[in-house]
Design a protein around this motif. Structure first.
Motif, PDB file in Angstrom:
ATOM      1  N   ALA A 114       0.834  -1.205   0.000  1.00 45.72           N
ATOM      2  CA  ALA A 114       0.000   0.000   0.000  1.00 45.72           C
ATOM      3  C   ALA A 114       0.870   1.257   0.000  1.00 45.72           C
ATOM      4  O   ALA A 114       0.574   2.222  -0.724  1.00 45.72           O
ATOM      5  CB  ALA A 114      -0.917   0.003   1.218  1.00 45.72           C
ATOM      6  N   LYS A 115       1.941   1.246   0.773  1.00 42.95           N
ATOM      7  CA  LYS A 115       2.842   2.405   0.809  1.00 42.95           C
ATOM      8  C   LYS A 115       3.507   2.588  -0.551  1.00 42.95           C
ATOM      9  O   LYS A 115       3.612   3.719  -1.054  1.00 42.95           O
ATOM     10  CB  LYS A 115       3.894   2.212   1.895  1.00 42.95           C
ATOM     11  CG  LYS A 115       4.817   3.390   2.034  1.00 42.95           C
ATOM     12  CD  LYS A 115       5.841   3.159   3.138  1.00 42.95           C
ATOM     13  CE  LYS A 115       6.810   4.319   3.184  1.00 42.95           C
ATOM     14  NZ  LYS A 115       7.895   4.100   4.119  1.00 42.95           N
ATOM     15  N   ASP A 116       3.962   1.487  -1.154  1.00 48.86           N
ATOM     16  CA  ASP A 116       4.583   1.579  -2.480  1.00 48.86           C
ATOM     17  C   ASP A 116       3.595   2.119  -3.509  1.00 48.86           C
ATOM     18  O   ASP A 116       3.946   2.956  -4.349  1.00 48.86           O
ATOM     19  CB  ASP A 116       5.097   0.202  -2.924  1.00 48.86           C
ATOM     20  CG  ASP A 116       6.306  -0.267  -2.131  1.00 48.86           C
ATOM     21  OD1 ASP A 116       6.899   0.563  -1.412  1.00 48.86           O
ATOM     22  OD2 ASP A 116       6.643  -1.464  -2.224  1.00 48.86           O
ATOM     23  N   LYS A 117       2.354   1.649  -3.444  1.00 53.30           N
ATOM     24  CA  LYS A 117       1.343   2.130  -4.390  1.00 53.30           C
ATOM     25  C   LYS A 117       1.084   3.621  -4.187  1.00 53.30           C
ATOM     26  O   LYS A 117       0.966   4.379  -5.151  1.00 53.30           O
ATOM     27  CB  LYS A 117       0.044   1.339  -4.234  1.00 53.30           C
ATOM     28  CG  LYS A 117      -1.008   1.736  -5.253  1.00 53.30           C
ATOM     29  CD  LYS A 117      -2.215   0.862  -5.156  1.00 53.30           C
ATOM     30  CE  LYS A 117      -3.312   1.189  -6.110  1.00 53.30           C
ATOM     31  NZ  LYS A 117      -3.236   2.329  -6.935  1.00 53.30           N
ATOM     32  N   ALA A 122       1.695   9.098  -6.223  1.00 54.94           N
ATOM     33  CA  ALA A 122       2.159  10.473  -6.041  1.00 54.94           C
ATOM     34  C   ALA A 122       3.179  10.832  -7.118  1.00 54.94           C
ATOM     35  O   ALA A 122       3.155  11.945  -7.667  1.00 54.94           O
ATOM     36  CB  ALA A 122       2.754  10.645  -4.647  1.00 54.94           C
ATOM     37  N   PHE A 123       4.069   9.910  -7.444  1.00 63.48           N
ATOM     38  CA  PHE A 123       5.058  10.149  -8.496  1.00 63.48           C
ATOM     39  C   PHE A 123       4.369  10.380  -9.835  1.00 63.48           C
ATOM     40  O   PHE A 123       4.726  11.299 -10.584  1.00 63.48           O
ATOM     41  CB  PHE A 123       6.026   8.964  -8.583  1.00 63.48           C
ATOM     42  CG  PHE A 123       6.885   8.973  -9.797  1.00 63.48           C
ATOM     43  CD1 PHE A 123       7.961   9.840  -9.889  1.00 63.48           C
ATOM     44  CD2 PHE A 123       6.614   8.130 -10.873  1.00 63.48           C
ATOM     45  CE1 PHE A 123       8.758   9.848 -11.021  1.00 63.48           C
ATOM     46  CE2 PHE A 123       7.393   8.139 -12.006  1.00 63.48           C
ATOM     47  CZ  PHE A 123       8.477   9.005 -12.084  1.00 63.48           C
ATOM     48  N   ALA A 130       3.949  17.909 -14.236  1.00 59.41           N
ATOM     49  CA  ALA A 130       5.126  18.447 -14.934  1.00 59.41           C
ATOM     50  C   ALA A 130       4.890  18.432 -16.439  1.00 59.41           C
ATOM     51  O   ALA A 130       5.242  19.393 -17.139  1.00 59.41           O
ATOM     52  CB  ALA A 130       6.371  17.647 -14.573  1.00 59.41           C
ATOM     53  N   ASN A 131       4.298  17.386 -16.956  1.00 58.55           N
ATOM     54  CA  ASN A 131       4.003  17.312 -18.396  1.00 58.55           C
ATOM     55  C   ASN A 131       2.964  18.354 -18.785  1.00 58.55           C
ATOM     56  O   ASN A 131       3.050  18.968 -19.854  1.00 58.55           O
ATOM     57  CB  ASN A 131       3.514  15.910 -18.782  1.00 58.55           C
ATOM     58  CG  ASN A 131       4.644  14.910 -18.836  1.00 58.55           C
ATOM     59  OD1 ASN A 131       5.809  15.294 -18.920  1.00 58.55           O
ATOM     60  ND2 ASN A 131       4.297  13.633 -18.788  1.00 58.55           N
TER      61      ASN A 131
END
Length: 143
Positions: A114-117, A122-123, A130-131
């Protein structure tokens, strides 16, 4: 080697190393270490020889000086206390603890996933922003 009908161990100059080795083995790792240290103190080549023999014969590894249990079995798995009620309680407790450990490890895996997801989402949002900013800058520059 020697006559097996004779019950006493052989005596003589050739058999004293075996007697010393069995005497040290009976007393454990501490006796081997003490013999090596004393050998270094009094006659350093003797200490060096004992150290070399301990390394060569693997005297200081866990399996060489302890009882041999199959891998994966803990201390309690092969020892019976003699009390069948206690043994049953112990076995049940060990089984329950293994189940709880498995459930806890599964919970930690879900938590990490869950933390990785969350970090990945967020990334991706930051990248999308940015795009979007770059395309807006190009549109403004085109006018």
């Amino acid at each position: 080697m020697y006559d097996t009908t004779n019950q006493s161990p052989p005596t003589g100059l050739l058999y004293w190393p075996r007697r010393v080795e069995s005497w040290l083995d009976a007393r454990g790792k501490g006796a081997w270490i003490a013999a090596m240290v004393l050998g270094f103190i009094f006659v350093w080549p003797l200490g060096l020889a004992i150290l070399g023999y301990m390394i060569w014969s693997k005297r200081m590894t866990k399996r060489s000086m302890c009882c041999h249990r199959p891998k994966g079995q803990g201390y309690w798995a092969s020892n019976s206390s003699g009390n069948s009620a206690f043994d049953a309680y112990r076995d049940e407790t060990i089984r329950r603890l293994k189940e709880e450990r498995g459930a806890f490890e599964a919970f930690l895996k879900r938590l990490r996933d869950a933390k990785d997801k969350q970090e990945f989402d967020a990334f991706m949002e930051d990248r999308a922003k940015a795009n979007a900013d770059q395309t807006n800058d190009k549109d403004i520059a085109a006018y």
